[in-house]
Design a protein around this motif. Structure first.
Motif, PDB file in Angstrom:
ATOM      1  N   LEU A  17       0.830  -1.211   0.000  1.00 15.73           N
ATOM      2  CA  LEU A  17       0.000   0.000   0.000  1.00 15.73           C
ATOM      3  C   LEU A  17       0.865   1.261   0.000  1.00 15.73           C
ATOM      4  N   VAL A  18       1.884   1.287   0.854  1.00 10.97           N
ATOM      5  CA  VAL A  18       2.730   2.481   0.962  1.00 10.97           C
ATOM      6  C   VAL A  18       3.524   2.707  -0.319  1.00 10.97           C
ATOM      7  N   LEU A  19       4.123   1.644  -0.857  1.00 15.87           N
ATOM      8  CA  LEU A  19       4.913   1.783  -2.081  1.00 15.87           C
ATOM      9  C   LEU A  19       4.040   2.204  -3.262  1.00 15.87           C
ATOM     10  N   THR A  20       2.858   1.624  -3.361  1.00 12.86           N
ATOM     11  CA  THR A  20       1.955   2.003  -4.452  1.00 12.86           C
ATOM     12  C   THR A  20       1.525   3.455  -4.317  1.00 12.86           C
ATOM     13  N   TYR A  21       1.256   3.885  -3.109  1.00 10.67           N
ATOM     14  CA  TYR A  21       0.861   5.283  -2.869  1.00 10.67           C
ATOM     15  C   TYR A  21       1.964   6.253  -3.279  1.00 10.67           C
ATOM     16  N   HIS A  22       3.191   5.953  -2.890  1.00 10.78           N
ATOM     17  CA  HIS A  22       4.295   6.853  -3.202  1.00 10.78           C
ATOM     18  C   HIS A  22       4.693   6.817  -4.674  1.00 10.78           C
ATOM     19  N   LEU A  23       4.656   5.636  -5.277  1.00  4.11           N
ATOM     20  CA  LEU A  23       5.128   5.502  -6.653  1.00  4.11           C
ATOM     21  C   LEU A  23       4.033   5.724  -7.689  1.00  4.11           C
ATOM     22  N   PHE A  24       2.798   5.337  -7.358  1.00  2.15           N
ATOM     23  CA  PHE A  24       1.670   5.479  -8.294  1.00  2.15           C
ATOM     24  C   PHE A  24       0.445   5.971  -7.524  1.00  2.15           C
ATOM     25  N   GLN A  25       0.505   7.196  -7.086  1.00  3.31           N
ATOM     26  CA  GLN A  25      -0.513   7.723  -6.179  1.00  3.31           C
ATOM     27  C   GLN A  25      -1.913   7.730  -6.786  1.00  3.31           C
ATOM     28  N   ASP A  26      -2.011   7.858  -8.120  1.00  2.00           N
ATOM     29  CA  ASP A  26      -3.327   7.887  -8.750  1.00  2.00           C
ATOM     30  C   ASP A  26      -4.054   6.557  -8.618  1.00  2.00           C
ATOM     31  N   TYR A 548      -0.744  24.088 -11.978  1.00  2.00           N
ATOM     32  CA  TYR A 548       0.037  23.023 -12.627  1.00  2.00           C
ATOM     33  C   TYR A 548       1.008  22.423 -11.625  1.00  2.00           C
ATOM     34  N   ASP A 549       1.157  21.105 -11.694  1.00  2.00           N
ATOM     35  CA  ASP A 549       2.147  20.395 -10.879  1.00  2.00           C
ATOM     36  C   ASP A 549       2.753  19.293 -11.742  1.00  2.00           C
ATOM     37  N   GLY A 550       4.051  19.333 -11.914  1.00  2.00           N
ATOM     38  CA  GLY A 550       4.720  18.364 -12.770  1.00  2.00           C
ATOM     39  C   GLY A 550       4.644  16.941 -12.278  1.00  2.00           C
ATOM     40  N   TYR A 551       4.280  16.740 -11.007  1.00  3.07           N
ATOM     41  CA  TYR A 551       4.216  15.399 -10.440  1.00  3.07           C
ATOM     42  C   TYR A 551       2.780  14.928 -10.200  1.00  3.07           C
ATOM     43  N   TRP A 552       1.830  15.730 -10.600  1.00  2.34           N
ATOM     44  CA  TRP A 552       0.441  15.383 -10.261  1.00  2.34           C
ATOM     45  C   TRP A 552      -0.046  14.171 -11.033  1.00  2.34           C
ATOM     46  N   GLU A 554      -4.216  12.083 -11.714  1.00  4.63           N
ATOM     47  CA  GLU A 554      -5.649  12.377 -11.815  1.00  4.63           C
ATOM     48  C   GLU A 554      -6.352  12.438 -10.468  1.00  4.63           C
ATOM     49  N   SER A 555      -5.731  11.913  -9.424  1.00  6.17           N
ATOM     50  CA  SER A 555      -6.372  11.932  -8.108  1.00  6.17           C
ATOM     51  C   SER A 555      -6.101  13.236  -7.349  1.00  6.17           C
ATOM     52  N   TRP A 556      -5.134  14.021  -7.807  1.00  3.87           N
ATOM     53  CA  TRP A 556      -4.770  15.239  -7.092  1.00  3.87           C
ATOM     54  C   TRP A 556      -5.819  16.321  -7.278  1.00  3.87           C
ATOM     55  N   LYS A 557      -6.055  17.091  -6.229  1.00  2.00           N
ATOM     56  CA  LYS A 557      -7.034  18.175  -6.302  1.00  2.00           C
ATOM     57  C   LYS A 557      -6.590  19.261  -7.283  1.00  2.00           C
ATOM     58  N   SER A 558      -5.282  19.505  -7.370  1.00  2.00           N
ATOM     59  CA  SER A 558      -4.791  20.514  -8.309  1.00  2.00           C
ATOM     60  C   SER A 558      -5.102  20.111  -9.748  1.00  2.00           C
ATOM     61  N   TYR A 559      -4.956  18.828 -10.056  1.00  2.00           N
ATOM     62  CA  TYR A 559      -5.279  18.332 -11.396  1.00  2.00           C
ATOM     63  C   TYR A 559      -6.779  18.463 -11.664  1.00  2.00           C
ATOM     64  N   LYS A 560      -7.578  18.058 -10.679  1.00  2.00           N
ATOM     65  CA  LYS A 560      -9.031  18.145 -10.841  1.00  2.00           C
ATOM     66  C   LYS A 560      -9.486  19.599 -10.976  1.00  2.00           C
ATOM     67  N   THR A 561      -8.816  20.495 -10.254  1.00  2.00           N
ATOM     68  CA  THR A 561      -9.156  21.919 -10.346  1.00  2.00           C
ATOM     69  C   THR A 561      -8.911  22.435 -11.758  1.00  2.00           C
ATOM     70  N   THR A 562      -7.773  22.071 -12.323  1.00  2.00           N
ATOM     71  CA  THR A 562      -7.450  22.496 -13.689  1.00  2.00           C
ATOM     72  C   THR A 562      -8.479  21.973 -14.686  1.00  2.00           C
ATOM     73  N   GLN A 563      -8.834  20.700 -14.553  1.00  2.00           N
ATOM     74  CA  GLN A 563      -9.817  20.122 -15.481  1.00  2.00           C
ATOM     75  C   GLN A 563     -11.178  20.787 -15.329  1.00  2.00           C
ATOM     76  N   TYR A 564     -11.544  21.104 -14.103  1.00  2.00           N
ATOM     77  CA  TYR A 564     -12.836  21.743 -13.867  1.00  2.00           C
ATOM     78  C   TYR A 564     -12.869  23.155 -14.454  1.00  2.00           C
ATOM     79  N   LEU A 565     -11.776  23.881 -14.282  1.00  2.00           N
ATOM     80  CA  LEU A 565     -11.703  25.234 -14.833  1.00  2.00           C
ATOM     81  C   LEU A 565     -11.773  25.209 -16.361  1.00  2.00           C
ATOM     82  N   LYS A 566     -11.171  24.190 -16.962  1.00  2.00           N
ATOM     83  CA  LYS A 566     -11.240  24.069 -18.420  1.00  2.00           C
ATOM     84  C   LYS A 566     -12.664  23.765 -18.877  1.00  2.00           C
ATOM     85  N   GLU A 567     -13.387  22.985 -18.074  1.00  2.00           N
ATOM     86  CA  GLU A 567     -14.797  22.724 -18.384  1.00  2.00           C
ATOM     87  C   GLU A 567     -15.615  24.014 -18.284  1.00  2.00           C
TER      88      GLU A 567
END
Length: 623
Positions: A17-26, A548-552, A554-567
């Protein structure tokens, strides 16, 4: 001491769980809950061992206990720091800033309080600390000491009894576990719901130690050596118990993974129920595996693969995070970074677990087959590599800076902004972020006109931003005359709404209101954006800047915020979008070491300002 078969599954699950979260958080945005599985398991194991040793020796030796715990956790920690530190030379010098204090905190088992005092958020840091993950080790060490002291006191009290000493110890341990569990759990609730930074509730020992006590209760009731009555009852109900274990073990494991897939770090339900639920499910899993060990014939052996992964799980946990930070700053592909991280972490973990750690115990520990065949070559190679690491580590620590370039940029920009605010105060500007009472204290306000009228005459453009905007503030001021730029680190959309409302009430918002927020996530971000549009779009030209976040992912709020603003850009004509995320995504090499902040790069600053300028022109055409 009898080894409980199949219990290694708990360790492997927590590591996965921890390794998956850190390496593939989405994939598993709630994989950080795996740490609470480790906490619960440690509470169970330590308490079980304490009782077992007390039965055998008829007393509890605190010094021997602390020595064994220290030898279990400290050598691996020291080894991981020593061999990961040289790789820092391969990436930006920003990551070497503050390293001496990070290492001191890790080796002193106080990383959790170091992170609290640094004001860091667990998921969002200007420059990620290489040894942040040792916060959990700090809490574990604190538990070892606390529980050792309790056990010493309890065993002393029990020694005064003539009969049923072990039973008295167990009763007292259960009572203390329940009391400390309740204190810790409710302390987490208090910190989370009364603090602006939920990471305090997450990092604090007092608030996050309660999973250990869940395990402690289980360790008393169903420890390594079961009470004969319980063992006999299980064997009398062997068929029924086998059915229960067969059905519920996979159900519980699936439930844990499902919860980790659906939850996230800053969700209030995570703090109210998430950590607690995972701890209880982990306890249930441990109980069922303990039952399985008791029921199955001793000829049944634990899977060699599961046993191997569990054996190296602790060093794997220590190595993976610094390696991932380093390799993710070398490779552009997250998959490649994660793969290389796993390979390096595994190699160093095997080297330590099978060949280094046995030195601190006894010679009877099994060494790896590779070591038996190539022992002297491995030793010579390790010594040679060790000398290289020693030289590189010394060079890194001698030449490291106290703060990173990103932090320096933010500090300078903040100072300049505060100077501007003071000048505004002198001229009669009502800045809601400073406070009206402070405006009245400025002695040289000579203009008798209303402050709100003064603000309206001076301001055409208002920019409300976070630390990203702070890095471009000087250029924004130069680009836009009659503008008011208010940028602040860690500012969320919720904070931005409060500031906009205060400025609106003070009648000092400009015609064009630029909202450059969203990098820092918050609860209900979507409804707050809608609220800003609903309340202010008729009075002002609202311009939202996509974060924008270079490490984000699809689960990150910053990513979702960007997609929502584009909508919103497609469906709402009342607002304008300055698409910073789109413009910078193909030029992310211009950003700082965290791939989010501008980092003083002039080309990145120009692009950021240009993005906003174009959006303001579009808004002007609309109006």
């Amino acid at each position: 001491m009898n080894k409980v078969r199949y219990i290694s599954i708990v360790r492997v699950l927590g590591l996965f769980l921890v390794l998956t979260y850190h390496l593939f958080q989405d994939i598993l945005p709630g994989g950080f809950l795996g740490v609470d599985i480790f906490f619960t398991f440690s509470g169970y194991l330590i308490t079980s061992l304490m009782i077992s040793n007390l039965k055998n020796a008829n007393n509890f030796d605190f010094l021997r206990y602390i020595k064994r715990r220290f030898l279990r956790i400290f050598p691996a920690l020291l080894f991981s720091i020593f061999f990961t530190l040289p790789f820092v030379a391969l990436i930006s010098s920003d990551f070497s800033a503050n390293l001496d204090r990070q290492i001191a905190a890790a080796l002193g088992f106080v990383t959790n309080y170091f992170e609290i005092n640094s004001g860091n958020s667990y998921e969002s840091q200007l420059v990620p600390n290489l040894y942040t993950h040792t916060w959990s080790l700090a809490i574990e060490a604190h538990y070892y000491i606390l529980w050792g002291v309790y056990m010493t006191a309890i065993s002393f009290i029990a020694s005064r009894l003539k009969n049923n000493k072990i039973r008295a110890v167990k009763i007292l341990l259960v009572i203390n576990s329940i009391i400390l569990f309740l204190i810790s759990y409710f302390h987490m609730q208090s910190l989370f719901f009364n603090s602006n930074n939920q990471s305090i509730a997450y990092f604090s020992t007092m608030s996050h130690i309660y999973p250990f006590f869940v395990g402690s209760v289980l360790g008393v009731l169903f420890g390594i050596n079961l009470v004969p009555k319980i063992s006999g009852w299980l064997k009398n109900k062997i068929r029924l118990c086998k059915i229960y274990t067969t059905i519920f073990i996979p159900i519980i494991m699936t439930a844990i993974i499902f919860i980790c897939h659906k939850t996230n770090f800053d969700n209030k339900l995570t703090y109210k129920y998430g950590f607690l639920t995972i701890s209880l499910l982990s306890a249930g899993l441990i109980f069922l595996l303990r039952m399985l060990d008791e029921l199955l014939d001793k000829s049944h052996k634990e899977s060699k693969l599961i046993e191997h992964i569990a054996f190296i799980s602790y060093p794997m946990y220590l190595f993976h995070w610094p390696f991932f930070i380093i390799f993710s700053n070398i490779f552009n592909s997250n998959l490649i970074s994660a793969t290389v991280t796993i390979i390096f972490s595994y190699a160093f973990s095997v080297l330590f677990a099978y060949n280094i750690e046995p030195i601190f115990y006894s010679a009877s520990h099994t060494k790896s087959k590779i070591f038996n065949k190539l022992g002297k070559y491995i030793i010579v190679g390790a010594v040679f590599f060790g000398f290289i690491c020693l030289f590189v580590n010394a060079n890194i620590l001698i030449n490291k800076s106290d703060i990173s370039e990103l932090e320096k940029e933010q500090m300078v920009a903040s100072v300049i902004q505060n100077i501007d605010k003071i000048e505004n105060l002198k001229q009669g500007w009502n800045d809601p972020d400073i406070g009206f009472d402070q405006v009245q204290k400025v002695e040289n306000i000579q203009n008798s006109q209303k402050l709100s009228d003064f603000g309206n005459k001076k301001t055409k453009i208002t920019v409300i931003g976070d630390s990203v905007t702070l890095g471009a503030r000087k250029k924004l001021k130069e680009m836009f005359e009659n503008s008011h730029i208010d940028a602040k680190g860690n500012r969320s959309i919720a904070d931005g709404y409060d500031l906009i409302k205060n400025m609106h009430d003070s009648n000092i918002l400009g015609k064009y209101v630029v909202i450059a927020l969203g990098t820092n996530g918050c609860e209900n971000w979507k409804s707050i954006i809608d609220k800003i549009i609903e309340e202010f779009s008729n009075s002002y030209s609202l311009i939202f800047v996509t974060p924008y976040d270079g490490y984000w992912n699809e689960s990150w709020k910053s990513y979702k915020t960007t997609q929502y603003l584009k909508e919103l850009k497609e469906n709402n004509t009342l607002i304008t979008i300055a698409d910073w995320a789109e413009n910078i995504s193909s030029h992310s090499d211009l950003l700082g070491s965290d791939k989010t902040h501008i980092g003083g790069n002039q080309d990145a600053i120009d692009l950021f300002v240009e993005t906003i300028a174009k959006a303001i022109n579009q808004a002007d055409l609309k109006s």
